[in-house]
Design a protein around this motif. Sequence first.
Motif, PDB file in Angstrom:
ATOM      1  N   TYR A 123       0.837  -1.200   0.000  1.00 18.43           N
ATOM      2  CA  TYR A 123       0.000   0.000   0.000  1.00 18.43           C
ATOM      3  C   TYR A 123       0.871   1.249   0.000  1.00 18.43           C
ATOM      4  O   TYR A 123       0.583   2.224  -0.709  1.00 18.43           O
ATOM      5  N   TYR A 124       1.925   1.236   0.782  1.00 16.64           N
ATOM      6  CA  TYR A 124       2.857   2.374   0.872  1.00 16.64           C
ATOM      7  C   TYR A 124       3.467   2.683  -0.483  1.00 16.64           C
ATOM      8  O   TYR A 124       3.517   3.851  -0.912  1.00 16.64           O
ATOM      9  N   HIS A 125       3.902   1.659  -1.192  1.00 16.85           N
ATOM     10  CA  HIS A 125       4.531   1.858  -2.505  1.00 16.85           C
ATOM     11  C   HIS A 125       3.506   2.199  -3.586  1.00 16.85           C
ATOM     12  O   HIS A 125       3.847   2.876  -4.567  1.00 16.85           O
ATOM     13  N   ALA A 126       2.267   1.759  -3.392  1.00 15.22           N
ATOM     14  CA  ALA A 126       1.229   2.021  -4.406  1.00 15.22           C
ATOM     15  C   ALA A 126       0.626   3.411  -4.266  1.00 15.22           C
ATOM     16  O   ALA A 126       0.010   3.921  -5.204  1.00 15.22           O
ATOM     17  N   HIS A 127       0.793   4.048  -3.108  1.00 20.21           N
ATOM     18  CA  HIS A 127       0.200   5.371  -2.874  1.00 20.21           C
ATOM     19  C   HIS A 127       1.227   6.352  -2.315  1.00 20.21           C
ATOM     20  O   HIS A 127       1.041   6.912  -1.215  1.00 20.21           O
ATOM     21  N   PRO A 128       2.324   6.593  -3.031  1.00 23.05           N
ATOM     22  CA  PRO A 128       3.356   7.504  -2.512  1.00 23.05           C
ATOM     23  C   PRO A 128       2.860   8.928  -2.323  1.00 23.05           C
ATOM     24  O   PRO A 128       3.355   9.659  -1.467  1.00 23.05           O
ATOM     25  N   GLU A 129       1.829   9.324  -3.106  1.00 23.64           N
ATOM     26  CA  GLU A 129       1.335  10.699  -3.018  1.00 23.64           C
ATOM     27  C   GLU A 129       0.684  10.999  -1.663  1.00 23.64           C
ATOM     28  O   GLU A 129       0.516  12.164  -1.301  1.00 23.64           O
ATOM     29  N   LEU A 130       0.331   9.957  -0.914  1.00 23.83           N
ATOM     30  CA  LEU A 130      -0.291  10.151   0.388  1.00 23.83           C
ATOM     31  C   LEU A 130       0.716  10.401   1.497  1.00 23.83           C
ATOM     32  O   LEU A 130       0.348  10.796   2.607  1.00 23.83           O
ATOM     33  N   PHE A 131       1.986  10.175   1.198  1.00 22.96           N
ATOM     34  CA  PHE A 131       3.008  10.262   2.240  1.00 22.96           C
ATOM     35  C   PHE A 131       4.157  11.178   1.819  1.00 22.96           C
ATOM     36  O   PHE A 131       5.320  10.887   2.015  1.00 22.96           O
ATOM     37  N   VAL A 132       3.777  12.310   1.228  1.00 21.59           N
ATOM     38  CA  VAL A 132       4.761  13.277   0.752  1.00 21.59           C
ATOM     39  C   VAL A 132       5.089  14.272   1.853  1.00 21.59           C
ATOM     40  O   VAL A 132       4.218  14.703   2.611  1.00 21.59           O
ATOM     41  N   ARG A 133       6.370  14.638   1.928  1.00 21.11           N
ATOM     42  CA  ARG A 133       6.816  15.597   2.929  1.00 21.11           C
ATOM     43  C   ARG A 133       6.549  17.020   2.432  1.00 21.11           C
ATOM     44  O   ARG A 133       7.336  17.584   1.685  1.00 21.11           O
ATOM     45  N   GLY A 134       5.449  17.605   2.829  1.00 19.35           N
ATOM     46  CA  GLY A 134       5.147  18.993   2.470  1.00 19.35           C
ATOM     47  C   GLY A 134       4.858  19.180   0.996  1.00 19.35           C
ATOM     48  O   GLY A 134       5.225  18.373   0.157  1.00 19.35           O
ATOM     49  N   ARG A 135       4.210  20.278   0.683  1.00 17.01           N
ATOM     50  CA  ARG A 135       3.897  20.597  -0.710  1.00 17.01           C
ATOM     51  C   ARG A 135       3.954  22.107  -0.888  1.00 17.01           C
ATOM     52  O   ARG A 135       3.069  22.810  -0.459  1.00 17.01           O
ATOM     53  N   ASN A 136       5.020  22.608  -1.507  1.00 12.91           N
ATOM     54  CA  ASN A 136       5.125  24.028  -1.853  1.00 12.91           C
ATOM     55  C   ASN A 136       4.647  24.945  -0.721  1.00 12.91           C
ATOM     56  O   ASN A 136       3.619  25.612  -0.827  1.00 12.91           O
ATOM     57  N   LEU A 137       5.377  24.963   0.342  1.00  5.69           N
ATOM     58  CA  LEU A 137       5.019  25.790   1.488  1.00  5.69           C
ATOM     59  C   LEU A 137       5.775  27.112   1.420  1.00  5.69           C
ATOM     60  O   LEU A 137       7.001  27.131   1.401  1.00  5.69           O
ATOM     61  N   LEU A 138       5.032  28.200   1.353  1.00  2.67           N
ATOM     62  CA  LEU A 138       5.638  29.525   1.199  1.00  2.67           C
ATOM     63  C   LEU A 138       5.728  30.275   2.522  1.00  2.67           C
ATOM     64  O   LEU A 138       4.870  30.151   3.387  1.00  2.67           O
ATOM     65  N   THR A 139       6.791  31.077   2.623  1.00  2.00           N
ATOM     66  CA  THR A 139       6.984  31.969   3.757  1.00  2.00           C
ATOM     67  C   THR A 139       7.283  33.367   3.224  1.00  2.00           C
ATOM     68  O   THR A 139       8.079  33.517   2.299  1.00  2.00           O
ATOM     69  N   GLY A 140       6.645  34.378   3.785  1.00  2.00           N
ATOM     70  CA  GLY A 140       6.878  35.735   3.307  1.00  2.00           C
ATOM     71  C   GLY A 140       5.933  36.724   3.953  1.00  2.00           C
ATOM     72  O   GLY A 140       5.488  36.522   5.083  1.00  2.00           O
ATOM     73  N   ALA A 141       5.607  37.796   3.225  1.00  2.00           N
ATOM     74  CA  ALA A 141       4.744  38.836   3.782  1.00  2.00           C
ATOM     75  C   ALA A 141       4.049  39.610   2.669  1.00  2.00           C
ATOM     76  O   ALA A 141       4.609  39.814   1.584  1.00  2.00           O
ATOM     77  N   VAL A 142       2.811  40.023   2.956  1.00  2.00           N
ATOM     78  CA  VAL A 142       2.062  40.900   2.055  1.00  2.00           C
ATOM     79  C   VAL A 142       2.133  42.315   2.640  1.00  2.00           C
ATOM     80  O   VAL A 142       1.858  42.516   3.827  1.00  2.00           O
ATOM     81  N   ILE A 143       2.532  43.286   1.804  1.00  2.00           N
ATOM     82  CA  ILE A 143       2.702  44.669   2.254  1.00  2.00           C
ATOM     83  C   ILE A 143       1.553  45.522   1.722  1.00  2.00           C
ATOM     84  O   ILE A 143       1.274  45.516   0.521  1.00  2.00           O
ATOM     85  N   TYR A 144       0.891  46.247   2.599  1.00  2.00           N
ATOM     86  CA  TYR A 144      -0.230  47.110   2.229  1.00  2.00           C
ATOM     87  C   TYR A 144       0.230  48.569   2.279  1.00  2.00           C
ATOM     88  O   TYR A 144       0.906  48.985   3.233  1.00  2.00           O
ATOM     89  N   PHE A 145      -0.172  49.333   1.253  1.00  2.00           N
ATOM     90  CA  PHE A 145       0.242  50.735   1.171  1.00  2.00           C
ATOM     91  C   PHE A 145      -0.944  51.674   1.344  1.00  2.00           C
ATOM     92  O   PHE A 145      -2.084  51.326   1.024  1.00  2.00           O
ATOM     93  N   LYS A 146      -0.634  52.905   1.808  1.00  2.00           N
ATOM     94  CA  LYS A 146      -1.678  53.897   2.065  1.00  2.00           C
ATOM     95  C   LYS A 146      -2.232  54.473   0.773  1.00  2.00           C
ATOM     96  O   LYS A 146      -3.433  54.677   0.625  1.00  2.00           O
ATOM     97  N   ASP A 147      -1.320  54.757  -0.182  1.00  2.00           N
ATOM     98  CA  ASP A 147      -1.752  55.325  -1.458  1.00  2.00           C
ATOM     99  C   ASP A 147      -0.669  55.045  -2.494  1.00  2.00           C
ATOM    100  O   ASP A 147       0.395  54.502  -2.184  1.00  2.00           O
ATOM    101  N   TRP A 148      -0.952  55.446  -3.756  1.00  2.00           N
ATOM    102  CA  TRP A 148      -0.016  55.159  -4.838  1.00  2.00           C
ATOM    103  C   TRP A 148       1.318  55.874  -4.633  1.00  2.00           C
ATOM    104  O   TRP A 148       2.372  55.339  -4.952  1.00  2.00           O
TER     105      TRP A 148
END
Length: 274
Positions: A123-148
């Motif tokens: 079962y483990y070898h037939a379903h590798p997609e179920l036991f994947v270590r993480g998937r595209n995990l992003l770290t960062g920040a969204v910046i909001y501005f007062k005006d142009w």
Amino acid sequence: MNKIIRSLLTVCACSLICLTGCDVPFSKEDPVVVSVGETKLRQAELYRLVPEWDYMSDREKLTFLEHWIDEETIYQEAMAKGFWKDPAVQEQVRRTERKITVDYYLQTFADTMMLGDTEKLDYYHAHPELFVRGRNLLTGAVIYFKDWQMAEMYHKGHKKLTYETYPAASWMVKRIERFDTVAVSPDSCILPSFTDVEFGKLSQVKLCGGQLKAVVVLSRLDSADVLPYAEVAEDVAARAWVEHQKTVFARLKKEWKKARPIFSQMNVFSEKEK
């Protein structure tokens, strides 16, 4: 707490009166805890109904006993009025009995099912997609501005920088919202794709949802590596057992149906469905 204890003592006292009036002896082996009319709730049955009885508080015990007394009283009243014979009640009883019988019978098979190590590994070898270590995990920040004006000024002064940590607060910035190892975009407008990202760089300012924003992605965990079996053995066993159970039940149902004549009236379907 005193009220609870007094109430509990009242219930016990009432129970004692009932039992005394009916001349029912208390058995040392299985004493009566409470009774309603001729029906007695003995200690053995109480423990079957509530295995955690000894660990319950006085309030919880009192609540259970009051509920049992209420239910038994109503049941006796309904039986005395002949509601047991009501066709609607009888139909519900038949349906409930049918379901309980089916579930219990299948459970007897489930309780004896054994899953070998080979099946788990398969079962483990037939379903590798179920036991994947993480998937595209992003770290960062969204910046909001007062005006142009502030957005353009900030972008001009920071676009050549390479961010290794979260952006610092600035008088030109309205607010900064951090995100840490997220599996979905914190803002699909300013960050629509996980793949087309320049790490550590300030994005172009964009008007999203009526607000001016930019984003900085510090890192992305792209791990499509399958976790070692040892790390997911318990998860594999649980998933494989469910799959094994489905397979066994499907086989048993086929065998049981083959052993019986089964006919179907095709005219039960509407003309539109034919």
